[in-house]
Design a protein around this motif. Structure first.
Motif, mmCIF file in Angstrom:
data_model
loop_
_atom_site.group_PDB
_atom_site.id
_atom_site.type_symbol
_atom_site.label_atom_id
_atom_site.label_comp_id
_atom_site.label_asym_id
_atom_site.label_seq_id
_atom_site.Cartn_x
_atom_site.Cartn_y
_atom_site.Cartn_z
ATOM 1 N N SER A 194 12.948 7.190 -0.357
ATOM 2 C CA SER A 194 12.905 6.473 0.920
ATOM 3 C C SER A 194 13.127 7.340 2.152
ATOM 4 O O SER A 194 14.042 8.174 2.186
ATOM 5 C CB SER A 194 13.961 5.364 0.901
ATOM 6 O OG SER A 194 13.985 4.679 2.142
ATOM 7 N N ILE A 195 12.350 7.079 3.169
ATOM 8 C CA ILE A 195 12.543 7.731 4.467
ATOM 9 C C ILE A 195 13.910 7.363 5.050
ATOM 10 O O ILE A 195 14.454 8.115 5.875
ATOM 11 C CB ILE A 195 11.412 7.328 5.452
ATOM 12 C CG1 ILE A 195 11.423 8.209 6.716
ATOM 13 C CG2 ILE A 195 11.505 5.860 5.820
ATOM 14 C CD1 ILE A 195 11.103 9.663 6.464
ATOM 15 N N ASN A 196 14.496 6.248 4.612
ATOM 16 C CA ASN A 196 15.830 5.869 5.078
ATOM 17 C C ASN A 196 16.879 6.913 4.705
ATOM 18 O O ASN A 196 17.955 6.957 5.315
ATOM 19 C CB ASN A 196 16.235 4.517 4.486
ATOM 20 C CG ASN A 196 15.503 3.357 5.133
ATOM 21 O OD1 ASN A 196 15.736 3.021 6.279
ATOM 22 N ND2 ASN A 196 14.588 2.754 4.389
ATOM 23 N N LYS A 213 12.141 -1.304 4.706
ATOM 24 C CA LYS A 213 11.058 -0.338 4.565
ATOM 25 C C LYS A 213 10.720 0.317 5.906
ATOM 26 O O LYS A 213 10.314 1.481 5.955
ATOM 27 C CB LYS A 213 9.821 -1.014 3.974
ATOM 28 C CG LYS A 213 9.998 -1.402 2.513
ATOM 29 C CD LYS A 213 8.689 -1.791 1.862
ATOM 30 C CE LYS A 213 8.141 -3.083 2.429
ATOM 31 N NZ LYS A 213 6.910 -3.517 1.718
ATOM 32 N N ASP A 248 7.898 6.909 -0.441
ATOM 33 C CA ASP A 248 7.108 6.039 0.423
ATOM 34 C C ASP A 248 6.233 6.927 1.310
ATOM 35 O O ASP A 248 6.384 8.159 1.342
ATOM 36 C CB ASP A 248 8.005 5.103 1.241
ATOM 37 C CG ASP A 248 8.987 5.824 2.158
ATOM 38 O OD1 ASP A 248 8.652 6.889 2.705
ATOM 39 O OD2 ASP A 248 10.114 5.303 2.345
ATOM 40 N N ASP A 249 5.304 6.323 2.023
ATOM 41 C CA ASP A 249 4.303 7.111 2.750
ATOM 42 C C ASP A 249 4.935 8.040 3.779
ATOM 43 O O ASP A 249 4.510 9.192 3.927
ATOM 44 C CB ASP A 249 3.310 6.170 3.437
ATOM 45 C CG ASP A 249 2.402 5.451 2.446
ATOM 46 O OD1 ASP A 249 2.309 5.913 1.285
ATOM 47 O OD2 ASP A 249 1.798 4.423 2.824
ATOM 48 N N ARG A 250 5.959 7.552 4.490
ATOM 49 C CA ARG A 250 6.563 8.383 5.538
ATOM 50 C C ARG A 250 7.342 9.547 4.941
ATOM 51 O O ARG A 250 7.282 10.667 5.451
ATOM 52 C CB ARG A 250 7.447 7.531 6.446
ATOM 53 C CG ARG A 250 6.632 6.597 7.348
ATOM 54 C CD ARG A 250 7.478 6.037 8.463
ATOM 55 N NE ARG A 250 8.506 5.139 7.952
ATOM 56 C CZ ARG A 250 9.568 4.754 8.666
ATOM 57 N NH1 ARG A 250 9.759 5.209 9.892
ATOM 58 N NH2 ARG A 250 10.446 3.915 8.146
ATOM 59 N N LEU A 251 8.069 9.304 3.861
ATOM 60 C CA LEU A 251 8.797 10.397 3.231
ATOM 61 C C LEU A 251 7.834 11.399 2.599
ATOM 62 O O LEU A 251 8.059 12.611 2.651
ATOM 63 C CB LEU A 251 9.774 9.866 2.176
ATOM 64 C CG LEU A 251 10.609 10.938 1.475
ATOM 65 C CD1 LEU A 251 11.426 11.753 2.470
ATOM 66 C CD2 LEU A 251 11.524 10.304 0.428
ATOM 67 N N ARG A 252 6.744 10.907 2.030
ATOM 68 C CA ARG A 252 5.753 11.806 1.449
ATOM 69 C C ARG A 252 5.209 12.755 2.512
ATOM 70 O O ARG A 252 5.068 13.970 2.267
ATOM 71 C CB ARG A 252 4.608 11.002 0.817
ATOM 72 C CG ARG A 252 3.593 11.868 0.077
ATOM 73 C CD ARG A 252 2.467 11.011 -0.496
ATOM 74 N NE ARG A 252 2.976 10.073 -1.474
ATOM 75 C CZ ARG A 252 3.185 10.349 -2.755
ATOM 76 N NH1 ARG A 252 2.912 11.563 -3.217
ATOM 77 N NH2 ARG A 252 3.642 9.436 -3.578
ATOM 78 N N ALA A 253 4.927 12.223 3.688
ATOM 79 C CA ALA A 253 4.397 13.065 4.763
ATOM 80 C C ALA A 253 5.409 14.135 5.170
ATOM 81 O O ALA A 253 5.043 15.298 5.395
ATOM 82 C CB ALA A 253 4.022 12.195 5.968
ATOM 83 N N VAL A 254 6.678 13.767 5.260
ATOM 84 C CA VAL A 254 7.724 14.733 5.611
ATOM 85 C C VAL A 254 7.853 15.790 4.513
ATOM 86 O O VAL A 254 7.975 16.989 4.799
ATOM 87 C CB VAL A 254 9.071 14.015 5.837
ATOM 88 C CG1 VAL A 254 10.203 15.025 6.002
ATOM 89 C CG2 VAL A 254 9.010 13.103 7.053
#
Length: 235
Positions: free
Chosen positions: A194-196, A53, A213-219
Motif C-alpha cells: 500500500s501507498i499508505n 485506498k 497498488d498502482d501508486r506504490l508500484r509507480a514509486v
C-alpha cells in the motif's frame, strides 16, 4: 557492519500476506450473520475502504465504525464469531506462498513482526496462524472492569497511536525502544502492498513492494525497489 545488526522483517497484513482485507471482510462477515444492517453497513464500509485506498481515511472514525458490531455483541459472541470468520474467510485467503515467505525469514533467524492498520481483535488470531507472535496493530481502548466484573470490552476508541500511515513509523520506533533498540541497531526489510505505508518504506533498509497498488508500484519502479507478486498464480 550490517551483518552484525539484528535483522528485522516487517510485514503489512492485508493484501500483503493475506489475499483479502481482513478489516473489510470481517465487516462483511458480521453483516452476513445479522449483526448489522446490510444496506447501510455496506454503503459505509465501501466508503471507508475507498478512503483507505485513496489515502484519506480518518482512522478514528473508521475504527469506531468497524468495532461497533463487536462492541454491541460483547466479548463471548464476538470471539466465537471470529473463530468462524477465521475458518470460513481467513484460512482460505492464506496462500502457501505467503506462509513460505514468513517461514523463510523465521528459519533464517530474522525477527518477524506484522505491522497493520487493522485492529488487534481482528488481526491477533491471523498473526498467530502465520506463527508470528509480534504484532503491531491498532490497539483498542477497553472499558474499566467494575467491581461486579462487568466491563473490560471495547469502547470503539483507539488506544495510543494508531499503526496507520506515518503512525506505523511511530509504533515501530516504540517497539524498538521497548527492546532498547534504535533504527541504527537493526537492518529492516518491510513488505507492503500500500501507498499508505510509504513513510515506513522510506525509513527501512529494504522496502519490498508486495502485490503493490498502482501508486506504490509507480514509486517502486521510479526508486528501483523490488516488486514481489506474492499472489501471482503459478503456471
Amino acid at each position: 557492519m550490517n551483518s552484525a545488526k539484528k535483522k528485522l522483517v516487517l510485514f503489512d497484513l492485508d493484501h500483503t500476506l493475506l489475499a483479502v482485507d481482513s478489516d473489510y471482510t470481517w465487516g462483511v462477515f458480521t453483516t452476513a450473520i445479522g449483526w448489522t444492517d446490510p444496506v447501510e453497513f455496506k454503503r459505509r464500509n465501501d466508503e471507508f475502504y475507498a478512503h483507505y485506498k485513496a489515502g484519506t481515511l480518518d482512522i478514528h472514525d473508521y475504527v469506531r465504525f468497524a468495532v461497533d458490531a463487536a462492541r454491541r455483541q460483547g466479548a463471548t459472541k464476538s470471539i466465537a464469531a471470529h473463530a468462524d470468520f477465521m475458518r470460513d474467510v481467513v484460512l482460505p485467503a492464506i496462500t502457501p506462498a505467503a506462509r513460505a515467505l514468513v517461514k523463510r525469514h523465521q528459519d533464517a533467524g530474522d525477527e518477524v513482526v506484522i505491522v497493520t492498520a487493522t485492529n488487534e481483535f481482528v488481526t491477533r488470531p491471523i498473526a498467530t496462524e502465520f506463527g508470528v507472535t509480534q504484532l503491531i496493530a491498532v490497539e483498542l481502548e477497553c472499558e474499566p472492569i467494575g467491581e461486579d466484573g462487568a466491563g473490560g470490552w471495547f469502547t470503539g476508541a483507539i488506544k495510543g497511536v494508531p499503526s496507520a500511515r506515518e503512525g506505523k513509523v511511530t509504533r515501530v520506533a516504540q517497539w524498538l525502544a521497548e527492546r532498547q533498540l534504535d533504527w541504527s541497531d537493526v537492518e529492516i526489510t518491510f513488505y507492503t502492498d500500500s501507498i499508505n505505508d510509504l513513510a515506513l518504506m522510506e525509513k527501512v533498509d529494504h522496502p519490498v513492494a508486495t502485490n503493490p497498488d498502482d501508486r506504490l508500484r509507480a514509486v517502486a519502479v521510479e526508486r528501483g525497489w523490488p516488486i514481489l507478486e506474492l499472489f501471482q498464480k503459478q503456471t
